[in-house]
Enzyme design. Sequence first.
Site, PDB file in Angstrom:
ATOM      1  N   ASP A  26       0.836  -1.219   0.000  1.00 37.55           N
ATOM      2  CA  ASP A  26       0.000   0.000   0.000  1.00 37.55           C
ATOM      3  C   ASP A  26       0.864   1.260   0.000  1.00 37.55           C
ATOM      4  O   ASP A  26       0.484   2.271  -0.580  1.00 37.55           O
ATOM      5  CB  ASP A  26      -1.037  -0.006   1.136  1.00 37.55           C
ATOM      6  CG  ASP A  26      -0.475  -0.216   2.526  1.00 37.55           C
ATOM      7  OD1 ASP A  26       0.707  -0.589   2.661  1.00 37.55           O
ATOM      8  OD2 ASP A  26      -1.238  -0.010   3.499  1.00 37.55           O
ATOM      9  N   SER A  49     -12.500   4.080  27.834  1.00 40.07           N
ATOM     10  CA  SER A  49     -12.799   2.881  27.045  1.00 40.07           C
ATOM     11  C   SER A  49     -13.675   1.939  27.864  1.00 40.07           C
ATOM     12  O   SER A  49     -13.461   1.783  29.076  1.00 40.07           O
ATOM     13  CB  SER A  49     -11.488   2.199  26.683  1.00 40.07           C
ATOM     14  OG  SER A  49     -11.680   0.811  26.596  1.00 40.07           O
ATOM     15  N   GLY A  55      -3.979  -6.777  18.426  1.00 44.27           N
ATOM     16  CA  GLY A  55      -2.732  -7.528  18.221  1.00 44.27           C
ATOM     17  C   GLY A  55      -2.907  -8.740  17.320  1.00 44.27           C
ATOM     18  O   GLY A  55      -1.996  -9.546  17.175  1.00 44.27           O
ATOM     19  N   LEU A  88      -5.682  -7.608  12.662  1.00 44.84           N
ATOM     20  CA  LEU A  88      -6.980  -7.359  12.029  1.00 44.84           C
ATOM     21  C   LEU A  88      -7.334  -5.873  12.056  1.00 44.84           C
ATOM     22  O   LEU A  88      -8.474  -5.480  11.906  1.00 44.84           O
ATOM     23  CB  LEU A  88      -8.077  -8.184  12.725  1.00 44.84           C
ATOM     24  CG  LEU A  88      -7.856  -9.707  12.694  1.00 44.84           C
ATOM     25  CD1 LEU A  88      -8.909 -10.435  13.521  1.00 44.84           C
ATOM     26  CD2 LEU A  88      -7.870 -10.228  11.255  1.00 44.84           C
ATOM     27  N   SER A  89      -6.311  -5.039  12.266  1.00 41.68           N
ATOM     28  CA  SER A  89      -6.463  -3.582  12.190  1.00 41.68           C
ATOM     29  C   SER A  89      -7.386  -2.978  13.227  1.00 41.68           C
ATOM     30  O   SER A  89      -8.234  -2.139  12.915  1.00 41.68           O
ATOM     31  CB  SER A  89      -6.952  -3.164  10.803  1.00 41.68           C
ATOM     32  OG  SER A  89      -5.881  -3.159   9.959  1.00 41.68           O
ATOM     33  N   SER A 148      -6.379  -0.897  15.285  1.00 41.16           N
ATOM     34  CA  SER A 148      -6.006   0.528  15.382  1.00 41.16           C
ATOM     35  C   SER A 148      -6.711   1.360  14.317  1.00 41.16           C
ATOM     36  O   SER A 148      -7.200   2.455  14.600  1.00 41.16           O
ATOM     37  CB  SER A 148      -4.487   0.699  15.322  1.00 41.16           C
ATOM     38  OG  SER A 148      -3.963   0.017  14.227  1.00 41.16           O
ATOM     39  N   ASP A 206      -5.506  -0.031   5.625  1.00 37.47           N
ATOM     40  CA  ASP A 206      -6.402  -0.409   6.723  1.00 37.47           C
ATOM     41  C   ASP A 206      -7.484   0.648   6.946  1.00 37.47           C
ATOM     42  O   ASP A 206      -8.655   0.335   7.134  1.00 37.47           O
ATOM     43  CB  ASP A 206      -5.599  -0.618   8.010  1.00 37.47           C
ATOM     44  CG  ASP A 206      -4.485  -1.634   7.832  1.00 37.47           C
ATOM     45  OD1 ASP A 206      -4.538  -2.398   6.851  1.00 37.47           O
ATOM     46  OD2 ASP A 206      -3.561  -1.659   8.658  1.00 37.47           O
ATOM     47  N   TYR A 257       8.655  -3.607  10.267  1.00 38.36           N
ATOM     48  CA  TYR A 257       7.803  -2.987   9.240  1.00 38.36           C
ATOM     49  C   TYR A 257       8.548  -1.804   8.615  1.00 38.36           C
ATOM     50  O   TYR A 257       8.643  -1.684   7.394  1.00 38.36           O
ATOM     51  CB  TYR A 257       6.499  -2.514   9.894  1.00 38.36           C
ATOM     52  CG  TYR A 257       5.487  -1.953   8.920  1.00 38.36           C
ATOM     53  CD1 TYR A 257       4.488  -2.763   8.389  1.00 38.36           C
ATOM     54  CD2 TYR A 257       5.528  -0.612   8.525  1.00 38.36           C
ATOM     55  CE1 TYR A 257       3.553  -2.263   7.500  1.00 38.36           C
ATOM     56  CE2 TYR A 257       4.596  -0.105   7.631  1.00 38.36           C
ATOM     57  CZ  TYR A 257       3.618  -0.934   7.124  1.00 38.36           C
ATOM     58  OH  TYR A 257       2.696  -0.437   6.241  1.00 38.36           O
TER      59      TYR A 257
HETATM   60  C1  GLA Z   1      -0.151  -3.020   8.305  1.00 32.49           C
HETATM   61  C2  GLA Z   1      -0.213  -1.572   7.817  1.00 32.49           C
HETATM   62  C3  GLA Z   1      -0.812  -1.464   6.433  1.00 32.49           C
HETATM   63  C4  GLA Z   1      -0.152  -2.429   5.449  1.00 32.49           C
HETATM   64  C5  GLA Z   1      -0.055  -3.828   6.069  1.00 32.49           C
HETATM   65  C6  GLA Z   1       0.743  -4.746   5.209  1.00 32.49           C
HETATM   66  O1  GLA Z   1      -1.450  -3.518   8.494  1.00 32.49           O
HETATM   67  O2  GLA Z   1      -0.988  -0.797   8.722  1.00 32.49           O
HETATM   68  O3  GLA Z   1      -0.730  -0.143   5.967  1.00 32.49           O
HETATM   69  O4  GLA Z   1       1.092  -1.951   5.027  1.00 32.49           O
HETATM   70  O5  GLA Z   1       0.531  -3.812   7.359  1.00 32.49           O
HETATM   71  O6  GLA Z   1       0.115  -4.930   3.985  1.00 32.49           O
END
Ligand code: GLA
Length: 378
Positions: free
Chosen positions: A34, A65, A116, A119-120, A122, A166, A218
């Site tokens: 991305d 929260s 963690g 699955l995003s 954040s 995400d 990352y």
């Molecule tokens: C994390 C990052 C994304 C993407 C993925 C890998 O989820 O937040 O932006 O780079 O890793 O595809």
Amino acid sequence: MGSLSNTFESLYGCKPQVISEAPGRVNLIGEHIDFSDGFVLPYAIADRTHAAIARRSDSLVRIASNQRKDHLFTIDIADVKPGSAGGWEKYVLGVIWSLNVKSGLDILIDGSVPVGAGLSSSAALECSVAVALNLLLDLNISLEELARATQRAENEYVGMPCGIMDQSVSLMAHAGSALLLDCRTLSTQQIPFNVAEHGLELLVIDTQVHHALVDGGYAERRGSVESATEKLAVRSMRELSLEALDNARNDLTPEEYKRARHSVSEITRVHDAVEALEVSDFKKLGELISSSHDSLRDDYTVSCPELNCAVQTALNEGALGARMIGGGFGGSAIALIQARDLEKTRIAITDAFTEAGFKKPRFFTSLPSQGASARFFA
Ligand code: GLA
């Protein structure tokens, strides 16, 4: 939403004005591209984060929260800038900062996206706050701009150099479809993903591991891709073919070459996956998903023993394809399986994890669900 508004009222002494929700995601294919102007094919899962917000007449921002009711975080809006105090609250503060909000706010968050698990959670948190503020403060910001604003929050406020996938899928997903996202223009196409009609299931395997490498690893991989982009004098990995990359191999370090090969081949796989889905060729889709895993494991090196074990065991049990998803070094894998094989695949993966001495994995299935939304609380 009864309980969220009741908790809000007992905590802050007033009703919320806006309530919103934003989902987590799985990514069918298109990993770690991305930020290279690539194309990605994620979908929103049913698990989501809710935000309840009311404006205050003073300059205080208070954040709580539902998961940690004992703790109320308070900050003056004038102090909401990168480097401020806060733990998980920084994801909320980052959005307030990037949307340039100037008024005080009371905020209550209720998250059900597993944290963690890759699955995003954040992005779900950021996007739930962003759509709520967009409505509450009448900002009239488009979904594309909200995606850029929430990414900026994470990059510059939280300090995680993530791409835009995400946040975009959390904001723009439609139920029943995967989202083909052009990460350069943020233009989208909804690609129907009706596995159930074909007797299939997308199994999500949360390895329950979160290796220390996550953030540093990352950024380091992203750095290699960027230095390759610079050395090859291209705007992004999207401009390269595998042939052009091979011809320029000597200009790159072996590591840059491998990272770039993942990026270029993964972008092609996304286009091929969309073509396969358009003709319901799930066998082909499965093969592409598995090749994505091989590339992430061998060229991009962001997998780990637990993810490899989940993928290999699913394939041994007859999965059409399987791969790690998200940032890597832990988190989740997906497996495209025959629906009738769900139980035996879960058992085989659990057994393989026990045998290898890994933590017990968790399993989810989720059909593609709707992106974020907000409404006034009557
Ligand atoms: C994390 C990052 C994304 C993407 C993925 C890998 O989820 O937040 O932006 O780079 O890793 O595809």
